[in-house]
Design a protein around this motif. Structure first.
Motif, PDB file in Angstrom:
ATOM      1  N   GLU A  36       0.866  -1.191   0.034  1.00 43.92           N
ATOM      2  CA  GLU A  36      -0.016  -0.020   0.040  1.00 43.92           C
ATOM      3  C   GLU A  36       1.008   1.340   0.037  1.00 43.92           C
ATOM      4  O   GLU A  36       0.605   2.238  -0.877  1.00 43.92           O
ATOM      5  CB  GLU A  36      -0.740  -0.097   1.209  1.00 43.92           C
ATOM      6  CG  GLU A  36      -1.792   1.201   1.305  1.00 43.92           C
ATOM      7  CD  GLU A  36      -2.821   1.042   2.393  1.00 43.92           C
ATOM      8  OE1 GLU A  36      -4.009   1.616   2.497  1.00 43.92           O
ATOM      9  OE2 GLU A  36      -2.486   0.412   3.619  1.00 43.92           O
ATOM     10  N   LYS A  59      -8.772 -11.959   4.841  1.00 44.29           N
ATOM     11  CA  LYS A  59      -9.637 -11.363   5.437  1.00 44.29           C
ATOM     12  C   LYS A  59      -8.966 -10.212   6.363  1.00 44.29           C
ATOM     13  O   LYS A  59      -9.662  -9.012   6.742  1.00 44.29           O
ATOM     14  CB  LYS A  59     -10.348 -12.476   6.580  1.00 44.29           C
ATOM     15  CG  LYS A  59     -11.759 -11.864   7.223  1.00 44.29           C
ATOM     16  CD  LYS A  59     -12.424 -13.082   8.020  1.00 44.29           C
ATOM     17  CE  LYS A  59     -13.656 -12.088   8.702  1.00 44.29           C
ATOM     18  NZ  LYS A  59     -14.565 -11.502   7.817  1.00 44.29           N
ATOM     19  N   SER A  62      -8.029  -7.563   4.114  1.00 41.09           N
ATOM     20  CA  SER A  62      -9.112  -6.705   3.652  1.00 41.09           C
ATOM     21  C   SER A  62      -9.665  -5.891   4.715  1.00 41.09           C
ATOM     22  O   SER A  62     -10.135  -4.537   4.376  1.00 41.09           O
ATOM     23  CB  SER A  62     -10.357  -7.689   3.499  1.00 41.09           C
ATOM     24  OG  SER A  62      -9.927  -8.627   2.256  1.00 41.09           O
ATOM     25  N   ILE A  69      -8.560  -4.907  -2.693  1.00 35.78           N
ATOM     26  CA  ILE A  69      -8.020  -6.069  -2.603  1.00 35.78           C
ATOM     27  C   ILE A  69      -8.775  -7.175  -3.509  1.00 35.78           C
ATOM     28  O   ILE A  69     -10.041  -7.372  -3.401  1.00 35.78           O
ATOM     29  CB  ILE A  69      -8.446  -6.436  -0.969  1.00 35.78           C
ATOM     30  CG1 ILE A  69      -7.710  -5.316  -0.215  1.00 35.78           C
ATOM     31  CG2 ILE A  69      -8.112  -7.744  -0.678  1.00 35.78           C
ATOM     32  CD1 ILE A  69      -6.344  -5.522  -0.225  1.00 35.78           C
ATOM     33  N   ILE A  87     -13.281 -11.298   1.587  1.00 36.45           N
ATOM     34  CA  ILE A  87     -13.034  -9.720   0.896  1.00 36.45           C
ATOM     35  C   ILE A  87     -13.996  -8.772   1.503  1.00 36.45           C
ATOM     36  O   ILE A  87     -13.873  -7.528   1.123  1.00 36.45           O
ATOM     37  CB  ILE A  87     -12.660  -9.610  -0.143  1.00 36.45           C
ATOM     38  CG1 ILE A  87     -13.658  -9.911  -1.294  1.00 36.45           C
ATOM     39  CG2 ILE A  87     -11.412 -10.280  -0.791  1.00 36.45           C
ATOM     40  CD1 ILE A  87     -13.534  -9.629  -2.844  1.00 36.45           C
ATOM     41  N   ASP A  89     -15.045  -7.365   3.917  1.00 32.80           N
ATOM     42  CA  ASP A  89     -14.841  -5.916   4.744  1.00 32.80           C
ATOM     43  C   ASP A  89     -14.059  -5.026   4.080  1.00 32.80           C
ATOM     44  O   ASP A  89     -13.527  -3.905   4.640  1.00 32.80           O
ATOM     45  CB  ASP A  89     -14.161  -6.389   6.000  1.00 32.80           C
ATOM     46  CG  ASP A  89     -15.081  -7.279   6.964  1.00 32.80           C
ATOM     47  OD1 ASP A  89     -16.339  -7.031   6.694  1.00 32.80           O
ATOM     48  OD2 ASP A  89     -14.699  -8.238   7.430  1.00 32.80           O
ATOM     49  N   ALA A  90     -13.419  -5.395   2.695  1.00 35.50           N
ATOM     50  CA  ALA A  90     -12.504  -4.318   2.004  1.00 35.50           C
ATOM     51  C   ALA A  90     -13.304  -3.162   1.639  1.00 35.50           C
ATOM     52  O   ALA A  90     -14.358  -3.150   1.243  1.00 35.50           O
ATOM     53  CB  ALA A  90     -11.902  -5.054   0.988  1.00 35.50           C
ATOM     54  N   SER A  91     -12.709  -1.984   1.687  1.00 36.66           N
ATOM     55  CA  SER A  91     -13.328  -0.690   1.102  1.00 36.66           C
ATOM     56  C   SER A  91     -13.474  -1.050  -0.329  1.00 36.66           C
ATOM     57  O   SER A  91     -14.224   0.002  -0.881  1.00 36.66           O
ATOM     58  CB  SER A  91     -12.569   0.279   1.609  1.00 36.66           C
ATOM     59  OG  SER A  91     -11.103   0.392   1.036  1.00 36.66           O
ATOM     60  N   LYS A  92     -12.594  -1.375  -0.975  1.00 39.02           N
ATOM     61  CA  LYS A  92     -12.506  -1.616  -2.428  1.00 39.02           C
ATOM     62  C   LYS A  92     -12.352  -3.334  -2.523  1.00 39.02           C
ATOM     63  O   LYS A  92     -11.171  -3.497  -2.199  1.00 39.02           O
ATOM     64  CB  LYS A  92     -11.552  -0.716  -3.197  1.00 39.02           C
ATOM     65  CG  LYS A  92     -11.907   0.808  -3.113  1.00 39.02           C
ATOM     66  CD  LYS A  92     -11.004   1.594  -3.760  1.00 39.02           C
ATOM     67  CE  LYS A  92      -9.763   2.004  -2.644  1.00 39.02           C
ATOM     68  NZ  LYS A  92      -8.831   3.011  -3.053  1.00 39.02           N
ATOM     69  N   LYS A  93     -13.021  -3.786  -3.285  1.00 38.67           N
ATOM     70  CA  LYS A  93     -12.770  -5.270  -3.570  1.00 38.67           C
ATOM     71  C   LYS A  93     -13.038  -5.744  -5.004  1.00 38.67           C
ATOM     72  O   LYS A  93     -13.789  -5.298  -5.565  1.00 38.67           O
ATOM     73  CB  LYS A  93     -13.780  -6.214  -2.548  1.00 38.67           C
ATOM     74  CG  LYS A  93     -15.249  -5.647  -2.389  1.00 38.67           C
ATOM     75  CD  LYS A  93     -15.939  -6.188  -1.286  1.00 38.67           C
ATOM     76  CE  LYS A  93     -17.327  -5.487  -0.709  1.00 38.67           C
ATOM     77  NZ  LYS A  93     -16.811  -4.440   0.118  1.00 38.67           N
TER      78      LYS A  93
END
Length: 526
Positions: A36, A59, A62, A69, A87, A89-93
């Motif tokens: 990141e 997980k 994410s 992710i 995934i 819970d990822a803000s972008k998946k």
């Protein structure tokens, strides 16, 4: 987007498939945070359905990392659903699903007649499966990537059909992998160009390329793909991956960066974090970066020839097409000593890309002080080794408590060990052809079983007589390999740590794969 190339990093998925490479959840999370910081666009965090550890790692990443992710899934409902659960819970998946498309793969993987009695029928089955599973993935996630496995060896007409169907079903990215590293740059570039001509809805998806390095063409093929319309490249740090590896992220990024006169494309990569990322991945995976590796190898910016040195002194550009600072290579590596405090250590670790809690800092500080007492000067690479050592190893089954090795020119090498597993202790002695062989034999006798040792490597992490030694040991269990690493200023101690670490990796694997039969006795070779 016409000139921007997205960087899809698959170090944590395809990279971890390197023979012997194994990362625990903590290590994967640390690498993801560094990726990141490197500013990659997408992180493929793993293959969630393959094991509980893979699911947990995806997980965790994410929930704690802010870039896109991606999770890998075969074209099966259970894989896709599991990928989403990992995934969600990822803000972008992104869900990344794939189907085999080459005749080699179809006739091999789908040989059963339930997929069709002949190649033509099997191809139709793959088409329907690809459409249905992309459509199913879209019910969970708007961002869906589809890969045509072994596209490099797939007939262009059929490949175009599959890609068109995948986009029609909702794929937002279509990946064209050279899965076996078979194609040449001109050939691969032409394949991308042909797809742009033949697939009528190609403008509705981003074209991605994923190239393997079996013939040493992964980076060249990736660049050929970009030249012909690909706007996403799938790659790994240090080029690690299956067999000969993947396209190297740092080489692709710097090729585009340095040759702006030739390539009118750019990435958003923070190039100054390349070196730190490379070293972190090497420390955690135990895969050594070869000295002559482009961009990040120890010799990448070294000049030994007198003619070269003279030219460099007169004008740096005589023999350097980029400066080391561009990729984050530090001017000096000596940073800390025995009188350094916790705050200084923590600050330097953060500069190197590591994030530690107060409890973790205490553990690494204790290890740091022990090392500083032995070495006086602690280098960046020493710190990287500490962060990849047993300080943060989780789920260790066996731990060395005591060892004594006796060897000399006129005596038979002998070793005695005491090993702890939770509350139980194991001890024994053995002889061997040398001190390391005696040590491994003693460990085997104490634990009551042995393993095939495929390779044993020793290297000096830093320079000088007080240098840290790193040992890598790869053992084999059935068709699987497990690499253990150990570090110490004492190379015999490092060998014991590495061998036990490899055994611990195997024990974790067995615990996650209970269906595998227990094998307690395998011949050992050094």
């Amino acid at each position: 987007m016409e000139d921007r190339v997205l960087i899809f990093d698959t170090t944590l998925r395809d990279g971890e498939q390197s023979p012997g490479a194994s990362l625990n959840v903590y290590e994967k999370l640390e690498i993801a945070k560094q990726l990141e910081k490197l500013n990659v666009d997408i992180i493929e965090a793993g293959f969630p359905v393959s094991s509980p550890a893979q699911f947990e790692a995806v997980k965790r990443i994410s929930g704690e990392v802010g870039v896109v992710i991606a999770a890998l899934a075969r074209a099966k409902e259970i894989d896709i659903k599991t990928a989403y659960e990992a995934i969600k819970d990822a803000s972008k998946k992104r869900i990344h699903t794939f189907s085999s498309t080459s005749d080699y793969h179809i006739l091999g993987k789908f040989a059963d007649e339930r997929y069709g009695k002949n190649l033509s029928e099997k191809r139709k089955t793959i088409l329907k499966m690809s459409y249905d599973m992309v459509q199913y993935a879209k019910t969970f996630c708007d961002d869906v990537e589809f890969s045509a496995e072994d596209a490099g060896r797939t007939d262009i007409s059929y490949l175009a059909e599959v890609i068109e169907v995948a986009i029609e079903a909702g794929a937002t990215t279509v990946n064209i992998p050279d899965t076996t590293g078979y194609t040449m740059p001109s050939e691969f570039g032409n394949k991308i160009a042909e797809l742009r001509k033949r697939v009528k809805n190609i403008d509705k998806a981003i074209i991605s390329v994923h190239c393997h390095n079996d013939l040493g063409m992964a980076v060249a093929n990736s660049l050929a793909g970009i030249e012909n319309g690909a706007r996403q490249v799938e790659c790994t740090i240090n080029g690690i991956g299956e067999r000969a590896g993947n396209a190297s992220l740092e080489e692709i990024v710097m090729a585009l960066n340095v040759r702006k006169d030739l390539y009118k494309y750019y990435t958003n990569i923070n190039t100054k974090e390349i070196y730190n990322t490379s070293r972190m991945v090497s420390a955690f995976t135990g895969i050594i970066v070869q000295p002559n590796k482009a961009i990040v190898g120890e010799n990448a910016f070294a000049h030994e020839s007198g003619i070269h040195q003279d030219g460099m002194l007169k004008n740096r550009e005589t023999y350097e097409i980029m400066v080391p600072e561009t990729v984050g290579v530090p001017k000096t590596k000596i940073v800390l000593g025995r009188h350094s405090g916790r705050h200084g250590l923590k600050a330097r670790l953060e500069e190197l890309g590591y994030h530690v809690t107060e409890d973790e800092l205490q553990k690494v500080y204790e290890a740091f002080i022990k090392l500083a007492d032995k070495k006086k000067e602690v280098f960046d690479d020493d710190l990287r080794m500490l962060m990849g050592d047993e300080v943060f190893k989780k789920q260790e089954h066996y731990e060395i408590q005591y060892m004594h090795v006796n060897a000399g020119t006129n005596s038979i090498p002998t070793a005695t060990v005491l090993i702890k597993n939770h509350e139980k202790e194991y001890s024994d002695s053995a002889t061997g052809d040398g001190p390391v062989d005696a040590l491994f034999n003693a460990i085997d006798r104490a634990l009551g079983f042995s393993h095939t040792v495929e390779s044993y490597q020793v290297r000096s992490v830093t320079s000088g007589r007080e240098a840290m030694g790193e040992v890598l040991v790869r053992i084999r269990y059935k068709e699987h390999s497990f690499t253990g690493r150990g570090i110490s200023t004492d190379i015999i101690e490092a060998s014991a740590k590495a061998y036990l670490n490899a055994i611990n990796q195997l024990e974790i694997f067995k615990a996650e794969n209970e269906n595998l039969a227990e094998e307690k006795s395998v011949s050992k070779v050094i």
